[in-house]
Design a protein around this motif. Sequence first.
Motif, PDB file in Angstrom:
ATOM      1  N   LYS A  27      -6.291  -4.463   7.999  1.00 28.11           N
ATOM      2  CA  LYS A  27      -5.081  -3.711   7.657  1.00 28.11           C
ATOM      3  C   LYS A  27      -4.389  -4.302   6.431  1.00 28.11           C
ATOM      4  O   LYS A  27      -3.974  -3.579   5.538  1.00 28.11           O
ATOM      5  N   GLU A  28      -4.306  -5.630   6.362  1.00 30.97           N
ATOM      6  CA  GLU A  28      -3.629  -6.284   5.245  1.00 30.97           C
ATOM      7  C   GLU A  28      -4.435  -6.208   3.954  1.00 30.97           C
ATOM      8  O   GLU A  28      -3.869  -6.220   2.866  1.00 30.97           O
ATOM      9  N   ASN A  29      -5.757  -6.151   4.053  1.00 33.66           N
ATOM     10  CA  ASN A  29      -6.617  -6.193   2.868  1.00 33.66           C
ATOM     11  C   ASN A  29      -7.390  -4.901   2.659  1.00 33.66           C
ATOM     12  O   ASN A  29      -8.415  -4.907   1.970  1.00 33.66           O
ATOM     13  N   ALA A  30      -6.946  -3.800   3.232  1.00 31.35           N
ATOM     14  CA  ALA A  30      -7.685  -2.543   3.141  1.00 31.35           C
ATOM     15  C   ALA A  30      -7.864  -2.098   1.691  1.00 31.35           C
ATOM     16  O   ALA A  30      -8.936  -1.630   1.313  1.00 31.35           O
ATOM     17  N   GLY A  31      -6.840  -2.252   0.881  1.00 33.29           N
ATOM     18  CA  GLY A  31      -6.944  -1.836  -0.515  1.00 33.29           C
ATOM     19  C   GLY A  31      -8.054  -2.582  -1.237  1.00 33.29           C
ATOM     20  O   GLY A  31      -8.864  -1.987  -1.950  1.00 33.29           O
ATOM     21  N   GLU A  32      -8.093  -3.905  -1.054  1.00 31.40           N
ATOM     22  CA  GLU A  32      -9.122  -4.714  -1.714  1.00 31.40           C
ATOM     23  C   GLU A  32     -10.506  -4.380  -1.180  1.00 31.40           C
ATOM     24  O   GLU A  32     -11.470  -4.271  -1.951  1.00 31.40           O
ATOM     25  N   LEU A  33     -10.628  -4.205   0.137  1.00 27.12           N
ATOM     26  CA  LEU A  33     -11.926  -3.887   0.727  1.00 27.12           C
ATOM     27  C   LEU A  33     -12.439  -2.534   0.243  1.00 27.12           C
ATOM     28  O   LEU A  33     -13.620  -2.390  -0.102  1.00 27.12           O
ATOM     29  N   LEU A  34     -11.556  -1.531   0.226  1.00 22.92           N
ATOM     30  CA  LEU A  34     -11.971  -0.209  -0.243  1.00 22.92           C
ATOM     31  C   LEU A  34     -12.289  -0.220  -1.730  1.00 22.92           C
ATOM     32  O   LEU A  34     -13.184   0.501  -2.183  1.00 22.92           O
ATOM     33  N   ASP A  35     -11.553  -1.010  -2.494  1.00 22.18           N
ATOM     34  CA  ASP A  35     -11.821  -1.113  -3.926  1.00 22.18           C
ATOM     35  C   ASP A  35     -13.231  -1.654  -4.169  1.00 22.18           C
ATOM     36  O   ASP A  35     -13.973  -1.139  -4.990  1.00 22.18           O
ATOM     37  N   ASN A  38     -15.759   1.109  -3.002  1.00 19.34           N
ATOM     38  CA  ASN A  38     -15.839   2.199  -3.974  1.00 19.34           C
ATOM     39  C   ASN A  38     -16.545   1.762  -5.248  1.00 19.34           C
ATOM     40  O   ASN A  38     -17.229   2.556  -5.889  1.00 19.34           O
ATOM     41  N   GLY A  39     -16.378   0.506  -5.637  1.00 17.62           N
ATOM     42  CA  GLY A  39     -17.057  -0.004  -6.826  1.00 17.62           C
ATOM     43  C   GLY A  39     -18.563  -0.085  -6.642  1.00 17.62           C
ATOM     44  O   GLY A  39     -19.323   0.079  -7.594  1.00 17.62           O
ATOM     45  N   LEU A  40     -18.998  -0.335  -5.410  1.00 13.25           N
ATOM     46  CA  LEU A  40     -20.430  -0.447  -5.128  1.00 13.25           C
ATOM     47  C   LEU A  40     -21.098   0.909  -4.907  1.00 13.25           C
ATOM     48  O   LEU A  40     -22.309   1.040  -5.081  1.00 13.25           O
ATOM     49  N   MET A  41     -20.317   1.885  -4.491  1.00 11.99           N
ATOM     50  CA  MET A  41     -20.887   3.193  -4.177  1.00 11.99           C
ATOM     51  C   MET A  41     -21.168   3.971  -5.462  1.00 11.99           C
ATOM     52  O   MET A  41     -20.366   3.984  -6.383  1.00 11.99           O
ATOM     53  N   THR A  42     -22.312   4.619  -5.489  1.00 11.91           N
ATOM     54  CA  THR A  42     -22.698   5.468  -6.611  1.00 11.91           C
ATOM     55  C   THR A  42     -22.965   6.859  -6.063  1.00 11.91           C
ATOM     56  O   THR A  42     -23.092   7.038  -4.849  1.00 11.91           O
ATOM     57  N   PRO A 161      -9.098   9.053  -5.619  1.00 14.35           N
ATOM     58  CA  PRO A 161      -7.662   9.300  -5.656  1.00 14.35           C
ATOM     59  C   PRO A 161      -6.877   8.007  -5.838  1.00 14.35           C
ATOM     60  O   PRO A 161      -7.388   6.919  -5.593  1.00 14.35           O
ATOM     61  N   ILE A 162      -5.634   8.175  -6.285  1.00  9.33           N
ATOM     62  CA  ILE A 162      -4.718   7.043  -6.411  1.00  9.33           C
ATOM     63  C   ILE A 162      -3.478   7.369  -5.581  1.00  9.33           C
ATOM     64  O   ILE A 162      -2.954   8.478  -5.643  1.00  9.33           O
ATOM     65  N   ALA A 163      -3.070   6.423  -4.770  1.00  7.56           N
ATOM     66  CA  ALA A 163      -1.900   6.592  -3.908  1.00  7.56           C
ATOM     67  C   ALA A 163      -0.798   5.670  -4.413  1.00  7.56           C
ATOM     68  O   ALA A 163      -1.021   4.479  -4.585  1.00  7.56           O
ATOM     69  N   ILE A 164       0.374   6.246  -4.651  1.00 13.00           N
ATOM     70  CA  ILE A 164       1.513   5.489  -5.169  1.00 13.00           C
ATOM     71  C   ILE A 164       2.667   5.629  -4.183  1.00 13.00           C
ATOM     72  O   ILE A 164       3.073   6.737  -3.857  1.00 13.00           O
TER      73      ILE A 164
END
Length: 196
Positions: A27-35, A38-42, A161-164
Motif C-alpha cells: 500500500k505504501e509503495n504501490a506507486g513505485e511498484l506499479l511504475d 509498467n516500465g517492464l511491460m511492453t 494514465p496519470i493521477a493527480i
Amino acid sequence: WLYNMLSAVFSGLIREYLVAALKDTVKENAGELLDVLNGLMTPATWPQLLRVCEVDLPMLRPVSAQDIFSSDSSTSARELAILLREEKPIGLAVLFDETLNCMRVRKVVEGGQAERWCTAHDMAPICIVDATIIAVNGYQINSGRAGGQQCIELMGNKRRPIAIALKLKPGAMALAKARESKVAVDLNHTSSDIDS
C-alpha cells in the motif's frame, strides 16, 4: 528442533504478521511498484500476462480515480483526484509557492486535459487554480524544493494514465459557483435587454 517447535506453535501468528506487513508495504509503495511493472511491460507482454491470469480484456472496466486513491485515505470534500488518460500535455501550469513551501496549480491551460476533465465532471476549471498538489500517481509530494522537483518530474512523465491528487483552496467550489451564477445572471440580463 526448538526453532521448528516454536515456529509450529506460532505459525498462525507469524503468518498474520507477515500478511499485514506485506499489505502495508504494498500500500505504501504501490506507486513505485506499479511504475517498475509498467516500465517492464511492453505491448507484446500484456497479452501473455492476460492469458496467464485468465483475464478477458473486454470484461475489464477502465480505472477510475477512486481505484487509485482509496476512499479510506482521509480525503475530505476539499481533496480531489484527477485521472488523465491521454498521452497529450496535462494542461496544468504549476509553480513552487515560496510562502507555503509547496507545489500549487497556477493555471488551467485552455483546451488541455485538465480543463476537459473539469468540464466532464461539472466543475469550473477555476476551482483547481491555487490548489496544492499532494500526490502524483500515488507518490506523496513532500514539502520544500525537493518536493517541488519531485512533483515536476512525476508530472513530466509521459506515461498515462496519470493521477493527480489536489487539495483545493478554501472556498474554491463556492467561488466557482458564484462566478457561474454571475455569468448566468449577466446572460439573462443581456438576453432580456435584447428582447426589449
